[in-house]
Write a protein that holds these residues in place. Structure first.
Motif, PDB file in Angstrom:
ATOM      1  N   ALA A  57       0.800  -1.227   0.000  1.00  7.16           N
ATOM      2  CA  ALA A  57       0.000   0.000   0.000  1.00  7.16           C
ATOM      3  C   ALA A  57       0.829   1.271   0.000  1.00  7.16           C
ATOM      4  CB  ALA A  57      -0.924   0.000   1.220  1.00  7.16           C
ATOM      5  N   LEU A  58       1.995   1.240   0.640  1.00 12.79           N
ATOM      6  CA  LEU A  58       2.726   2.482   0.887  1.00 12.79           C
ATOM      7  C   LEU A  58       4.046   2.600   0.136  1.00 12.79           C
ATOM      8  CD1 LEU A  58       2.717   5.101   2.532  1.00 12.79           C
ATOM      9  CD2 LEU A  58       3.820   3.856   4.394  1.00 12.79           C
ATOM     10  N   ALA A  59       4.731   1.483  -0.074  1.00 13.80           N
ATOM     11  CA  ALA A  59       6.064   1.533  -0.683  1.00 13.80           C
ATOM     12  C   ALA A  59       6.097   2.267  -2.029  1.00 13.80           C
ATOM     13  CB  ALA A  59       6.626   0.123  -0.830  1.00 13.80           C
ATOM     14  N   PRO A  60       5.109   2.062  -2.908  1.00 16.61           N
ATOM     15  CA  PRO A  60       5.174   2.763  -4.202  1.00 16.61           C
ATOM     16  C   PRO A  60       5.235   4.281  -4.070  1.00 16.61           C
ATOM     17  CG  PRO A  60       3.558   1.000  -4.286  1.00 16.61           C
ATOM     18  CD  PRO A  60       3.973   1.123  -2.857  1.00 16.61           C
ATOM     19  N   ALA A  61       4.482   4.831  -3.121  1.00 21.06           N
ATOM     20  CA  ALA A  61       4.469   6.287  -2.952  1.00 21.06           C
ATOM     21  C   ALA A  61       5.837   6.799  -2.532  1.00 21.06           C
ATOM     22  CB  ALA A  61       3.421   6.681  -1.914  1.00 21.06           C
ATOM     23  N   LEU A  62       6.470   6.113  -1.593  1.00 16.29           N
ATOM     24  CA  LEU A  62       7.768   6.556  -1.103  1.00 16.29           C
ATOM     25  C   LEU A  62       8.870   6.292  -2.121  1.00 16.29           C
ATOM     26  CD1 LEU A  62       7.460   5.347   2.608  1.00 16.29           C
ATOM     27  CD2 LEU A  62       7.100   7.639   1.700  1.00 16.29           C
ATOM     28  N   THR A  63       8.758   5.200  -2.870  1.00 15.49           N
ATOM     29  CA  THR A  63       9.771   4.882  -3.875  1.00 15.49           C
ATOM     30  C   THR A  63       9.766   5.911  -4.997  1.00 15.49           C
ATOM     31  OG1 THR A  63       9.546   2.517  -3.403  1.00 15.49           O
ATOM     32  CG2 THR A  63      10.607   3.125  -5.475  1.00 15.49           C
ATOM     33  N   GLU A  64       8.579   6.328  -5.412  1.00 15.48           N
ATOM     34  CA  GLU A  64       8.471   7.299  -6.500  1.00 15.48           C
ATOM     35  C   GLU A  64       9.023   8.666  -6.118  1.00 15.48           C
ATOM     36  OE1 GLU A  64       4.686   7.633  -8.339  1.00 15.48           O
ATOM     37  OE2 GLU A  64       4.421   5.469  -8.582  1.00 15.48           O
ATOM     38  N   SER A  65       9.197   8.919  -4.831  1.00 17.53           N
ATOM     39  CA  SER A  65       9.754  10.204  -4.401  1.00 17.53           C
ATOM     40  C   SER A  65      11.272  10.225  -4.494  1.00 17.53           C
ATOM     41  CB  SER A  65       9.318  10.505  -2.962  1.00 17.53           C
ATOM     42  OG  SER A  65       9.900   9.579  -2.066  1.00 17.53           O
ATOM     43  N   GLY A  66      11.883   9.086  -4.859  1.00 16.88           N
ATOM     44  CA  GLY A  66      13.327   9.034  -5.046  1.00 16.88           C
ATOM     45  C   GLY A  66      14.114   8.620  -3.823  1.00 16.88           C
ATOM     46  N   LEU A  67      13.453   8.120  -2.795  1.00 19.25           N
ATOM     47  CA  LEU A  67      14.144   7.694  -1.580  1.00 19.25           C
ATOM     48  C   LEU A  67      14.747   6.303  -1.758  1.00 19.25           C
ATOM     49  CD1 LEU A  67      11.492   8.903   1.017  1.00 19.25           C
ATOM     50  CD2 LEU A  67      13.657  10.012   0.451  1.00 19.25           C
ATOM     51  N   ASP A  68      15.716   5.983  -0.912  1.00 18.91           N
ATOM     52  CA  ASP A  68      16.396   4.691  -0.978  1.00 18.91           C
ATOM     53  C   ASP A  68      15.411   3.557  -0.672  1.00 18.91           C
ATOM     54  OD1 ASP A  68      19.221   3.293  -0.902  1.00 18.91           O
ATOM     55  OD2 ASP A  68      18.090   2.483   0.782  1.00 18.91           O
ATOM     56  N   PRO A  69      15.303   2.549  -1.548  1.00 16.89           N
ATOM     57  CA  PRO A  69      14.315   1.469  -1.340  1.00 16.89           C
ATOM     58  C   PRO A  69      14.506   0.708  -0.034  1.00 16.89           C
ATOM     59  CG  PRO A  69      15.131   1.446  -3.596  1.00 16.89           C
ATOM     60  CD  PRO A  69      15.978   2.425  -2.848  1.00 16.89           C
ATOM     61  N   LEU A  70      15.768   0.386   0.313  1.00 17.41           N
ATOM     62  CA  LEU A  70      16.008  -0.338   1.562  1.00 17.41           C
ATOM     63  C   LEU A  70      15.567   0.494   2.761  1.00 17.41           C
ATOM     64  CD1 LEU A  70      17.168  -2.717   3.139  1.00 17.41           C
ATOM     65  CD2 LEU A  70      19.429  -1.629   2.992  1.00 17.41           C
TER      66      LEU A  70
ATOM     67  N   ASN B 146      18.886  10.044   5.261  1.00 18.58           N
ATOM     68  CA  ASN B 146      20.334   9.869   5.169  1.00 18.58           C
ATOM     69  C   ASN B 146      20.654   8.370   5.220  1.00 18.58           C
ATOM     70  OD1 ASN B 146      23.068  10.209   5.143  1.00 18.58           O
ATOM     71  ND2 ASN B 146      23.115  11.702   6.804  1.00 18.58           N
ATOM     72  N   PRO B 147      20.585   7.684   4.077  1.00 18.91           N
ATOM     73  CA  PRO B 147      20.756   6.221   4.042  1.00 18.91           C
ATOM     74  C   PRO B 147      22.114   5.731   4.541  1.00 18.91           C
ATOM     75  CG  PRO B 147      19.788   7.016   1.993  1.00 18.91           C
ATOM     76  CD  PRO B 147      20.239   8.224   2.756  1.00 18.91           C
ATOM     77  N   ALA B 148      23.083   6.629   4.718  1.00 17.08           N
ATOM     78  CA  ALA B 148      24.380   6.206   5.255  1.00 17.08           C
ATOM     79  C   ALA B 148      24.223   5.601   6.644  1.00 17.08           C
ATOM     80  CB  ALA B 148      25.342   7.395   5.306  1.00 17.08           C
ATOM     81  N   LEU B 149      23.152   5.958   7.343  1.00 15.06           N
ATOM     82  CA  LEU B 149      22.909   5.417   8.680  1.00 15.06           C
ATOM     83  C   LEU B 149      22.591   3.926   8.653  1.00 15.06           C
ATOM     84  CD1 LEU B 149      20.810   8.275  10.327  1.00 15.06           C
ATOM     85  CD2 LEU B 149      23.094   7.522  10.987  1.00 15.06           C
ATOM     86  N   ILE B 150      22.200   3.414   7.498  1.00 10.00           N
ATOM     87  CA  ILE B 150      21.936   1.975   7.383  1.00 10.00           C
ATOM     88  C   ILE B 150      22.942   1.320   6.436  1.00 10.00           C
ATOM     89  CG2 ILE B 150      19.494   2.095   7.976  1.00 10.00           C
ATOM     90  CD1 ILE B 150      18.851   2.044   4.995  1.00 10.00           C
ATOM     91  N   GLY B 151      24.119   1.943   6.337  1.00 14.39           N
ATOM     92  CA  GLY B 151      25.211   1.337   5.583  1.00 14.39           C
ATOM     93  C   GLY B 151      25.199   1.583   4.100  1.00 14.39           C
ATOM     94  N   GLN B 152      24.429   2.558   3.635  1.00 15.48           N
ATOM     95  CA  GLN B 152      24.366   2.865   2.211  1.00 15.48           C
ATOM     96  C   GLN B 152      25.300   4.042   1.906  1.00 15.48           C
ATOM     97  OE1 GLN B 152      22.125   0.849   0.123  1.00 15.48           O
ATOM     98  NE2 GLN B 152      22.340  -0.227   2.061  1.00 15.48           N
ATOM     99  N   GLY B 153      26.549   3.746   1.574  1.00 21.94           N
ATOM    100  CA  GLY B 153      27.509   4.801   1.286  1.00 21.94           C
ATOM    101  C   GLY B 153      28.930   4.307   1.470  1.00 21.94           C
ATOM    102  N   THR B 154      29.886   5.215   1.328  1.00 26.04           N
ATOM    103  CA  THR B 154      31.287   4.853   1.522  1.00 26.04           C
ATOM    104  C   THR B 154      31.574   4.669   3.012  1.00 26.04           C
ATOM    105  OG1 THR B 154      31.996   7.162   1.692  1.00 26.04           O
ATOM    106  CG2 THR B 154      31.897   6.196  -0.519  1.00 26.04           C
TER     107      THR B 154
END
Length: 245
Positions: A66-79, A137-145
């Motif tokens: 129900a909700l993931a498509p709305a947030l994904t289309e906004s350009g946020l990190d899927p994980l 800020n996806p770096a908080l969940i390990g998404q980044g250098t």
């Protein structure tokens, strides 16, 4: 409790039977416009409501559809999005009027169910903010250098400590903040602002202001709060310092 669960069941049933689950994503996007923060707030409230009266796994599956498509289309990190939904689906476990976890603990403590729920909510206030931070800020969940993750994680730890201190009125290593309410609240507001700004990544979602600017302002807010606390705890030293100048 039975009345509350019945109401939640009616809400979920109405969403399914009317087909609104499929259009929920697009309704949220239309409501929030281009503002990612508003979309996240709407998504958080939706996740919490839909997570009421359901198991964590069932709530997550429901929200993923129900909700993931709305947030994904906004350009946020899927994980980060899926963790956000899972997190907010569980928050209802300590949030009245549902608060299953708190209500289960109430008989052990001998307190009323609703009072225990509100106390759980008060003690866990900081967890209502954390999902927003790791989505923005996806770096908080390990998404980044590695360097980026280490830097962001360090700022996040300090920021969470400051936010917790502001919300609870107690700072680790210093103790209770202020002694009188009219003095305590300015200190808590300054710490809250500083902690919040340390966790804000900056960028387009925040008017194009860089994270470095937020960090500098945060340091200033914390410095003001600590200075006020020092004056309150050590009035004689503060007076001597002023006179010596």
């Amino acid at each position: 409790m039975a009345t509350i669960l019945a109401g939640v069941g009616l809400l979920l049933g109405a969403l399914v039977l009317t087909g609104k689950v499929g259009s929920l994503a697009y309704d949220l996007i239309a409501m929030a416009g281009d503002n990612t923060v508003i979309l996240l707030i709407a998504g958080a409230l939706t996740s919490m409501v839909l997570g009421m009266g359901m198991t964590i796994s069932a709530a997550y599956l429901f929200l993923a559809i129900a909700l993931a498509p709305a947030l994904t289309e906004s350009g946020l990190d899927p994980l980060a999005i899926h963790m956000f939904m899972l997190y907010w689906g569980m928050i209802s476990y300590i949030t009245p009027p549902i608060a299953f976890a708190a209500f289960a603990a109430a008989p052990i403590s001998g307190s009323s169910s609703m009072r225990t729920g509100f106390e759980a909510m008060r003690l866990g206030t900081i967890i209502y903010f954390i999902p927003f931070f790791f989505v923005l800020n996806p770096a908080l969940i390990g998404q980044g250098t590695t360097a980026e993750i280490a830097s962001v994680l360090g700022s996040a730890i300090v920021g969470v400590l400051l936010l917790s201190a502001a919300l609870q009125g107690y700072l680790l290593g210093i103790g209770r903040l202020g002694h009188a309410r009219f003095v305590q609240w300015p200190i808590r507001v300054a710490l809250f602002t500083g902690g919040l700004l340390l966790l804000v990544p900056g960028g387009d979602n925040f008017g194009g202001i860089s994270g470095s600017v937020f960090t500098l302002v945060a340091v200033g807010c914390v410095a003001v709060a600590l200075a006020l606390q020092f004056v309150i705890q050590n009035p004689n030293k503060a007076r001597i310092g002023v006179l010596s100048e």
